[in-house]
Motif scaffolding. Structure first.
Motif, PDB file in Angstrom:
ATOM      1  N   GLN A 243      39.988  64.955  36.051  1.00  0.00           N
ATOM      2  CA  GLN A 243      40.185  66.183  36.728  1.00  0.00           C
ATOM      3  C   GLN A 243      39.274  66.470  38.013  1.00  0.00           C
ATOM      4  N   LYS A 244      37.936  65.848  37.991  1.00  0.00           N
ATOM      5  CA  LYS A 244      37.158  66.116  39.340  1.00  0.00           C
ATOM      6  C   LYS A 244      37.877  65.542  40.633  1.00  0.00           C
ATOM      7  N   TYR A 245      38.836  64.343  40.218  1.00  0.00           N
ATOM      8  CA  TYR A 245      39.470  63.746  41.496  1.00  0.00           C
ATOM      9  C   TYR A 245      40.872  64.524  41.686  1.00  0.00           C
TER      10      TYR A 245
ATOM     11  N   ASN B 168      41.373  67.661  43.778  1.00  0.00           N
ATOM     12  CA  ASN B 168      40.427  67.786  44.894  1.00  0.00           C
ATOM     13  C   ASN B 168      40.251  66.968  45.851  1.00  0.00           C
ATOM     14  N   ASP B 169      40.170  65.328  45.249  1.00  0.00           N
ATOM     15  CA  ASP B 169      40.242  64.483  46.214  1.00  0.00           C
ATOM     16  C   ASP B 169      41.576  63.861  46.317  1.00  0.00           C
TER      17      ASP B 169
ATOM     18  N   ALA C 163      43.274  76.863  41.956  1.00  0.00           N
ATOM     19  CA  ALA C 163      42.814  75.563  42.318  1.00  0.00           C
ATOM     20  C   ALA C 163      41.768  75.456  43.098  1.00  0.00           C
TER      21      ALA C 163
ATOM     22  N   HIS D 182      37.894  74.212  41.929  1.00  0.00           N
ATOM     23  CA  HIS D 182      37.326  72.887  42.699  1.00  0.00           C
ATOM     24  C   HIS D 182      36.135  73.287  43.796  1.00  0.00           C
ATOM     25  N   GLN D 183      36.111  74.679  44.244  1.00  0.00           N
ATOM     26  CA  GLN D 183      35.451  74.931  45.359  1.00  0.00           C
ATOM     27  C   GLN D 183      34.340  75.877  45.135  1.00  0.00           C
TER      28      GLN D 183
ATOM     29  N   CYS E  95      42.301  72.276  48.793  1.00  0.00           N
ATOM     30  CA  CYS E  95      41.011  71.743  48.626  1.00  0.00           C
ATOM     31  C   CYS E  95      40.637  70.676  49.676  1.00  0.00           C
TER      32      CYS E  95
END
Length: 498
Positions: free
Chosen positions: A2-4, A7-8, A33, A37-38, A88
């Motif tokens: 979920q971190k990626y 976001n990435d 979103a 992430h931010q 993001c």
């Protein structure tokens, strides 16, 4: 993960209606979103969301922030998805057919936006599309896939200038041409055949095949003269369809979106009239207002010289047999709980066609064959078909009542070039066989030019320009039409090299 994810690595999906949540506003979904992430506050997230909506050229961003997905056009929903994906600033963006539902000018803006973001952040893009014109102008490297396998790959110049595989050659030939008119659009089957699981090129070359199917100017002039000797089938006079903009609290709405604003045109029997323009210009609303799927605010529609705008519902329902529509999204216009056989039979039952269920079933099987589907598909459900097959089911259902007039509303916009070519050829063949009259609605000017005899260019609910399709394409009078034509991806490699 979920971190990626989001976001990435972000993804823009092909079908925005099914990837947006219908019970949340568009603003809430983009904010979600950003906040995840931010780590921004609700106020900061809202401010950034509205800024992103402006960046992807959504009209009235503050209103769209409060709107639900069903209140937006297909192109507007896709822009909400793009805003969400870039919110993001990802390092890798997977864009799955992101411009399929968009008109050419917005598509151009979105592509320019993606290229700008890519340069700014060094972002990698995997761009999945069936539009080879877009690929030529956007991509550095191209991978061509067929049946789950890579059949050809290389830099964009080599693939477009010297394609080696027969499938690639066929794909390049399937695009509706802008410089000529064809008797029919070539499909993959015209250039290759499958033998022992391998694709083999047919002996005829693409260029020699294409030369044989070009329509000469004299041929087209002769066919148009025949059409315009016919009676006028449909007259639209001063049609207006306004939608109120919702007021807040106890305030009643006093402002309106003028989706169709004083529009007049006529359609001759046996003609295909093209309606083209940007997303949200009122094309679909005109089609639905003619058929009274939406009640117009003012104006009149005459069908066979009868004013159908003033008919009571019961009287108008009798006319529905003659006037049909093929919807933009075949999946959402088919009931997922009933088989396609039942879906095609249903209008026959409602209008009391044929004496028995057996006769109706025989007619359904005949229609399935007519649109290039197998009889055994009768018992299958919509989810078991590809997009192109579902669109054929929609065409079969529209033909079930033996109509004289059909509105094709973006009926090929979600299909890849080869399937699109097959469906367009099918529509033209059926037109000749059943003596049909079409209004063909699309944001793709190259498809409208290929299909239509005359063209109506729409802008902000009004007619910008109308006339012969070729005349409008080669000699557009209005700057808006010129802008539309210049935005068509032509796959110009010289422009890309510059």
């Amino acid at each position: 993960m979920q971190k990626y994810r989001g976001n990435d690595i972000a993804m823009i999906f092909q079908e925005p209606m099914t990837s947006l949540n219908p019970v949340f506003t568009c603003g809430d979904q983009v904010m979600e979103a950003i906040m995840l992430h931010q780590n921004l506050s609700k106020e900061e997230s809202k401010e950034l969301t509205i800024k992103l909506f402006k960046e992807v050229l959504l009209p009235r961003p503050e209103n769209i922030f409060e709107s639900y997905p069903h209140q937006l056009s297909g192109g507007q929903k896709q822009r909400v998805m793009i805003a969400m994906a870039i919110s993001c600033q990802p390092e890798l963006l997977i864009a799955d057919e992101p411009t399929t539902a968009l008109d050419v000018t917005v598509q151009k803006t979105i592509l320019e936006l993606l290229i700008k973001l890519q340069k700014k952040r060094g972002m990698g893009i995997i761009f999945i599309t069936h539009d080879l014109g877009v690929i030529a102008e956007l991509a550095d490297k191209v991978i061509v896939m067929f049946k789950g396998k890579i059949v050809e790959q290389g830099n964009v110049k080599d693939i477009f200038k010297k394609p080696k595989h027969p499938y690639t050659k066929g794909l390049l030939a399937c695009r509706p041409p802008l410089d000529n008119r064809y008797k029919f659009l070539p499909t993959i089957k015209d250039f290759m055949v499958e033998k022992n699981g391998h694709l083999v090129e047919k002996e005829k070359s693409v260029s020699s095949f294409v030369k044989k199917i070009i329509i000469k100017k004299e041929e087209r002039k002769s066919s148009l003269e025949k059409i315009y000797k016919n009676d006028i089938l449909l007259e639209v006079k001063n049609l207006k369809t306004y939608f109120p903009i919702a007021g807040t609290g106890f305030k009643k709405s006093k402002s309106f979106v003028k989706a169709v604003d004083d529009v007049s045109f006529d359609v001759f029997e046996g003609e295909t009239l093209g309606l083209v323009g940007e997303s949200g210009c009122g094309k679909t609303t005109i089609g639905r207002s003619i058929l009274r799927l939406i009640n117009p605010t003012a104006g009149n529609v005459f069908y066979k010289q009868e004013n159908i705008s003033i008919l009571h519902d019961r009287e108008f329902n009798k006319l529905r047999k003659e006037m049909q529509i093929i919807f933009q999204d075949p999946y959402s216009s088919l009931n997922p709980r009933i088989t396609i056989g039942e879906a095609i039979m249903e209008p026959m039952t409602v209008h009391g066609l044929f004496k028995s269920k057996k006769e109706r079933k025989d007619k359904v099987l005949e229609l399935l064959t007519k649109v290039g589907l197998k009889e055994e598909f009768y018992f299958r459900y919509p989810h078991e078909f590809s997009g192109g097959q579902r669109q054929r089911v929609g065409i079969a259902r529209a033909l079930a009542l033996n109509p004289k007039f059909i509105i094709c509303d973006e009926s090929v916009s979600a299909l890849d070039v080869s399937v699109q070519a097959q469906v367009l050829n099918l529509l033209n063949d059926l037109k000749k066989e059943f003596n049909l009259t079409y209004i063909f609605i699309s944001h793709d000017l190259s498809v409208v030019k290929y299909m239509s005899d005359r063209m109506v260019v729409m802008n902000n609910g009004k007619i910008e320009e109308k006339g012969d399709s070729d005349e409008i394409y080669y000699k557009p009078k209005k700057s808006y039409t010129q802008k539309l034509i210049s935005a068509i991806p032509k796959g110009d490699l010289n422009k890309k090299r510059k």
